[in-house]
Design an enzyme around this catalytic site. Structure first.
Site: not given
Ligand code: GAR
Length: 320
Positions: A138, A147, A109, A111
């Site tokens: 991360s 997480d 994942n 995060h």
């Molecule tokens: C990213 O910033 C990722 O780190 C976050 O969602 C976004 C997705 O963007 N993930 C989380 O918050 C997981 N808890 P994307 O669809 O453009 O890749």
């Protein structure tokens, strides 16, 4: 068939991390390919991005479904695609423990914080409110604890005066796109990485009583300690022009070594020089290396050279 890892990506939104993973998978030397992009939101823009690049997609709205039923449908699709890893990339749904438990070490994942700080949501706002000088991102292994799995890689991103959650999120996103492909690639390629393989062998060998490490002809070796110490394992990184990264362990003699090689020539081989005295080469740089078997050979080899004083103790312990 290619030796590349087959990765399914789960997303719920824009899919910019999926796109970073996908484009990086087309670079020379990439160790993985994306075989499926799946979402819990049929309208997620990330799905359209994947479709445009010819990647199979799957979407199933979770509304009205139990978590287990939705997870089961997603997992069935992953298996149908022949994926061996799952990369969560902005998948905004918690997966059931059962699902996560079936993919140990094979689900990653990304995060948007420097874990262990700021698990969960609103990570950027919390970092700014705490007065941190840096936020970041991360990549970690997924375990049933949210997480909290092993962190495989991180990048810090400076927090500037006057920063808002939105401005920070946008800059962290750029770091995300660098980090995720790099970490995923390194992680799925670790079976061919001699540093990673040596660390694993070293851990097993040094766990034997009174073991010590000593180089031998330029290869890391492991021996029993003391003046009359004897080697019981060598780590051979393509030594003497051989194609393998391997463990050399002592068999009972040339007959047993020859027999092992005849039975499983993909895994065992006769190492240069050492083969003459019954040492066998056990190939390590394969995705399907059986590490229980490697541990068994290290222990057996140690037992064949260790003094009675030490093996006797283990025999006594085994008897209980
Ligand atoms: C990213 O910033 C990722 O780190 C976050 O969602 C976004 C997705 O963007 N993930 C989380 O918050 C997981 N808890 P994307 O669809 O453009 O890749």
């Amino acid at each position: 068939m290619s030796d590349k890892a087959r990765v399914a990506v789960f997303l719920s939104g824009a899919g910019s991390n999926m796109a970073a993973l996908l484009h990086a998978s087309h670079l020379p030397g990439a160790a993985y390919e994306i075989v499926l992009v799946a979402s819990n939101d049929p309208a997620a823009p990330g799905l359209a991005l994947a479709e445009a690049e010819g990647i199979p997609t799957f979407a199933l709205a979770h509304k009205g479904m139990s978590r287990d039923a939705h997870d089961a449908a997603m997992e069935a699709e992953v298996l149908r695609a022949g994926a061996d890893h799952i990369a969560l990339a902005g998948y905004m749904r918690i997966l059931s423990d059962g699902f996560v438990g079936r993919w140990p070490g094979r689900m990653l994942n990304i995060h948007p914080s420097l874990l262990p700080r700021y698990k969960g949501l609103d990570t950027h706002a919390r970092a700014i409110a705490a007065g941190d000088t840096a936020g970041g991102v991360s990549v970690h292994l997924v375990t049933p604890d949210l997480d909290a799995g092993e962190v495989l890689g991180q990048l810090a991103v400076a927090i500037r005066p006057g920063e808002t959650a939105e401005t920070l999120a946008a800059r962290v996103r750029m770091a995300e796109h660098q980090l995720y492909p790099h970490v995923l690639n390194r992680y799925v390629a670790r079976h061919h990485d001699s540093d990673w393989l040596l660390a694993r062998v070293r851990k097993l060998a040094m766990a034997m009583p009174e073991a010590e490490e000593r180089d031998s002809h330029g290869a890391p070796g492991f021996r029993t300690s003391g003046r009359s110490g004897k080697f019981f394992a060598y780590f051979s990184d393509r030594h003497h022009g051989e194609p393998h990264i391997a463990l050399l362990a002592k068999t009972s003699g040339v007959d047993e070594m020859t027999d092992l090689i005849a039975r499983d020539p993909e895994r065992f081989y006769r190492p240069a020089f050492y083969g003459a005295s019954g040492w066998v080469g056990i190939v390590l740089n394969r995705r399907d290396t059986d590490w229980d078997q490697v541990a068994h050979w290290i222990a057996r080899s140690w037992r064949s050279v260790a003094p009675r004083r030490l093996t006797g103790l283990l025999d006594a312990a085994d008897a209980f």
